[in-house]
Design a protein around this motif. Structure first.
Motif, short mmCIF file in Angstrom:
data_model
loop_
_atom_site.label_atom_id
_atom_site.label_comp_id
_atom_site.label_asym_id
_atom_site.label_seq_id
_atom_site.Cartn_x
_atom_site.Cartn_y
_atom_site.Cartn_z
N GLU A 402 0.86 -1.17 0.00
CA GLU A 402 0.00 0.00 0.00
C GLU A 402 0.90 1.22 0.00
O GLU A 402 1.97 1.22 0.61
N ALA A 403 0.49 2.28 -0.70
CA ALA A 403 1.33 3.47 -0.78
C ALA A 403 0.51 4.71 -0.47
O ALA A 403 -0.66 4.80 -0.84
N ALA A 404 1.12 5.64 0.22
CA ALA A 404 0.50 6.93 0.51
C ALA A 404 1.51 8.03 0.20
O ALA A 404 2.70 7.89 0.52
N PRO A 405 1.10 9.12 -0.44
CA PRO A 405 2.04 10.18 -0.78
C PRO A 405 2.41 11.00 0.45
O PRO A 405 1.58 11.22 1.34
N LEU A 406 3.65 11.44 0.52
CA LEU A 406 4.10 12.34 1.57
C LEU A 406 4.15 13.75 0.98
O LEU A 406 4.91 14.01 0.04
N GLU A 407 3.33 14.62 1.50
CA GLU A 407 3.28 15.98 0.97
C GLU A 407 4.57 16.72 1.33
O GLU A 407 5.30 16.36 2.24
N ARG A 408 4.84 17.80 0.65
CA ARG A 408 5.99 18.67 0.83
C ARG A 408 7.27 18.11 0.19
O ARG A 408 8.13 18.86 -0.20
N ILE A 409 7.43 16.77 0.17
CA ILE A 409 8.62 16.18 -0.46
C ILE A 409 8.17 15.13 -1.47
O ILE A 409 7.08 14.58 -1.37
N ALA A 410 9.03 14.85 -2.45
CA ALA A 410 8.70 13.86 -3.48
C ALA A 410 9.04 12.47 -2.96
O ALA A 410 10.03 11.85 -3.36
N PRO A 435 17.19 0.10 -2.38
CA PRO A 435 17.90 1.13 -3.14
C PRO A 435 18.21 2.36 -2.30
O PRO A 435 17.58 2.60 -1.26
N LYS A 436 19.16 3.13 -2.74
CA LYS A 436 19.55 4.35 -2.05
C LYS A 436 18.36 5.29 -1.95
O LYS A 436 17.64 5.51 -2.92
N GLY A 437 18.15 5.85 -0.75
CA GLY A 437 17.02 6.74 -0.53
C GLY A 437 15.80 6.04 0.04
O GLY A 437 14.77 6.67 0.29
N SER A 438 15.88 4.71 0.26
CA SER A 438 14.77 3.94 0.83
C SER A 438 15.22 3.27 2.11
O SER A 438 16.37 2.83 2.22
N SER A 439 14.32 3.18 3.08
CA SER A 439 14.67 2.54 4.35
C SER A 439 13.42 2.06 5.06
O SER A 439 12.32 2.61 4.86
N VAL A 440 13.59 1.01 5.87
CA VAL A 440 12.49 0.52 6.72
C VAL A 440 12.48 1.37 7.98
O VAL A 440 13.43 1.35 8.76
N SER A 441 11.42 2.13 8.19
CA SER A 441 11.38 3.06 9.31
C SER A 441 10.67 2.49 10.53
O SER A 441 10.94 2.91 11.66
N LEU A 442 9.77 1.51 10.32
CA LEU A 442 9.00 0.98 11.46
C LEU A 442 8.46 -0.40 11.11
O LEU A 442 8.15 -0.68 9.95
N LEU A 464 5.52 -3.57 7.50
CA LEU A 464 6.67 -2.69 7.42
C LEU A 464 6.25 -1.33 6.87
O LEU A 464 5.46 -1.26 5.92
N LEU A 465 6.78 -0.28 7.44
CA LEU A 465 6.61 1.06 6.89
C LEU A 465 7.93 1.43 6.23
O LEU A 465 8.96 1.57 6.92
N VAL A 466 7.92 1.56 4.92
CA VAL A 466 9.13 1.85 4.16
C VAL A 466 8.99 3.22 3.51
O VAL A 466 8.03 3.48 2.79
N VAL A 467 9.96 4.10 3.80
CA VAL A 467 9.98 5.42 3.17
C VAL A 467 10.90 5.36 1.97
O VAL A 467 12.03 4.85 2.07
N THR A 468 10.43 5.84 0.83
CA THR A 468 11.22 5.79 -0.40
C THR A 468 11.01 7.06 -1.21
O THR A 468 9.93 7.66 -1.17
N THR A 469 12.04 7.47 -1.90
CA THR A 469 11.87 8.58 -2.84
C THR A 469 10.94 8.15 -3.96
O THR A 469 10.85 6.97 -4.28
N ARG A 470 10.25 9.09 -4.54
CA ARG A 470 9.30 8.74 -5.59
C ARG A 470 9.99 8.13 -6.80
O ARG A 470 9.48 7.22 -7.44
N LYS A 471 11.22 8.62 -7.09
CA LYS A 471 11.96 8.07 -8.22
C LYS A 471 12.40 6.64 -7.95
O LYS A 471 12.49 5.83 -8.88
#
Length: 497
Positions: A402-410, A435-442, A464-471
């Protein structure tokens, strides 16, 4: 009849009662190895003139409601289809949906005209009505049969693509039997091209807008995506193009784009498709009259089933495979798995509403043919898969993403659920090699939250909550799915930068 609150209450009571019975019937159909469409059709017949006496005979209304249901079903098919799995077999799927349909229509029409004495218009209509396969019918049965993804993807591509040319063909033949061959072919190709172009335009435009829209509620995203797909149908049909081609192509583009809340969108579309299927099959059951099932109708239906199963379908599959050859056992299974479902019966309402001579008899033939074909084919699919040696052991289930957009940043926040059969179980966080720019945060485990370390081992049921750049989102999802399928071995098979 005046619509008031009392009438509304009665309608809701009857409607929800039928809906709940139909939902429960899905379980019974799965155990019997039959598509649920048969039970839904029987519910409709039981509610009709031969049962509880509910009268419904408006062919034009049935045609309009049937088209509305098919729009939603095709949209769901496009939204839930993985382009990565379909791409390797798209040539074969497209060939089956066009060349295969043409071959099948020709064979059935020749037999119907010369052996059954039907007029050329009715003979071509019978061939066109019975040639398309139905995705809902096919995959409700194939869920029980572990198959190579190539077979599933081929059948899915065929079922999604063959509705559009068949609808155009049936509509043109029903309107008039005097089209010149070249004009007829030109009109079919023109409508398909306009539909495909319209679907691509709406699909890419919709995906672009959805990626940049920060809607106030997550529930609006699935509604917006489905609206784009329906808009593609309506806009293209208004321009005299194939709306069914447009809705499927637009949904396919949207479903494979980086959309917010993609998993929720697919779940919403699946629910709407189930609702559409139930309403569609029950309505078609109401429309048919058992008194029309004469010996003549039954005889034509039996002959047509035999011609389709033994001659038309196998030949059409073999001819279609010339553009993309695959092993004969797989072609044999694809030939046998060409289940007919709601689509032929819905299409049979087109000549019925157009007032074609003997259209009622044709509708009854198609109805009986679908029932016979389903009863013969569906229960035998697991056995055929074993005999042809195309069945294989079940693969680990894919991740739920599942994906949700993070406002203010891409960037996007991915919510990953590790399924019970995933090989990600036991893999340490550092071994994911995201990949670089992605990490498991929780990590959410057994209702508790856990901030992961490199040596933290993942378990079945973890979220898992994974934060990743949009690219980097696409590569991140690919990496996670690869580890889910291969486990630690994935680190030797993939080169993730």
């Amino acid at each position: 009849m005046t619509l008031d609150v009392h009438t509304l209450n009665q309608g809701l009571l009857a409607g929800t009662g039928v809906l709940l019975v139909a939902i429960v019937a899905v379980r019974a159909s799965v155990r019997a190895g039959l598509p649920s469409l048969l039970l839904y059709l029987l519910i409709g017949v039981g509610l009709g003139d031969a049962g509880l006496g509910v009268s419904f005979s408006d062919a034009e209304l049935a045609n309009a409601l049937g088209f509305a249901a098919l729009i939603i079903i095709l949209a769901e098919g496009g939204l839930t289809t993985h382009w990565g799995e379909m791409r390797p077999v798209i040539k074969l799927g497209l060939s089956l949906a066009t060349l295969g349909v043409a071959v099948s229509v020709g064979i059935v029409a020749l037999v119907a005209h010369f052996a059954l004495g039907m007029s050329w218009q009715l003979a071509v209509l019978l061939g066109a009505l019975t040639s398309p396969t139905d995705a809902a019918a096919v995959f409700s049965v194939l869920r029980r049969v572990p198959l190579p993804r190539r077979i599933n993807a081929t059948l899915e591509a065929e079922s999604g693509l063959n509705d559009a040319p068949t609808v155009v063909l049936v509509t043109l033949v029903s309107a008039s039997g005097h089209h010149g061959a070249l004009n007829f072919l030109g009109e079919v190709v023109s409508e398909l091209l306009i539909g495909t172009a319209g679907g691509l335009l709406v699909g890419f435009a919709g995906a672009w807008l959805m990626r940049r829209a920060a809607l106030p509620s997550s529930g609006l995203y699935p509604l917006a995506v489905l609206s784009f797909a329906v808009f593609a149908y309506a806009g293209t049909a208004t321009l005299h193009g194939s709306g069914f081609a447009a809705v499927y192509v637009a949904a396919l583009v949207l479903g494979n784009s980086e959309l917010p809340h993609r998993a929720a969108t697919r779940s919403f579309a699946e629910g709407m498709a189930w609702l559409s299927q139930i309403g569609l099959f029950v309505m078609l059951g109401l429309l048919v009259s058992p008194s029309g099932f004469t010996w003549k109708v039954l005889g034509i239906a039996v002959v047509a089933v035999l011609v389709l199963t033994v001659i038309a379908r196998p030949v059409s599959v073999l001819v279609s495979a010339l553009v993309q050859p695959i092993p004969l056992p797989e072609l044999g299974f694809i030939s046998w798995a060409g289940l007919r479902g709601a689509v032929p019966i819905v299409l049979a309402t087109i000549p019925l509403s157009a007032g074609v001579h003997k259209a009622t008899e044709l509708f009854n033939v198609v109805f009986v043919l679908v029932v016979i074909d389903t009863l013969i084919t569906a229960p035998t699919l697991p056995w055929v898969a074993r005999v042809l040696k195309v069945a294989r052991r079940s693969e680990p289930r894919d991740l739920d993403v599942e994906a949700a957009p993070l406002e203010r940043i891409a960037a996007d926040l991915l919510m990953i659920t590790i399924s019970p059969k995933s090989l990600m179980h036991g893999v340490e966080v550092a071994e994911l090699r995201l990949p670089k720019g992605s990490s498991v945060s929780l990590i959410v485990r057994d209702g508790s939250t856990l901030v992961p370390q490199d040596r933290t081992s993942l378990r079945h049921g973890d979220e898992l909550l994974v934060v990743t750049t949009r690219k980097g989102r696409e590569k991140t999802e690919e990496r996670l799915r690869s580890v889910s399928l291969r486990g630690r071995l994935a680190q030797w098979n993939d080169d993730v930068s």
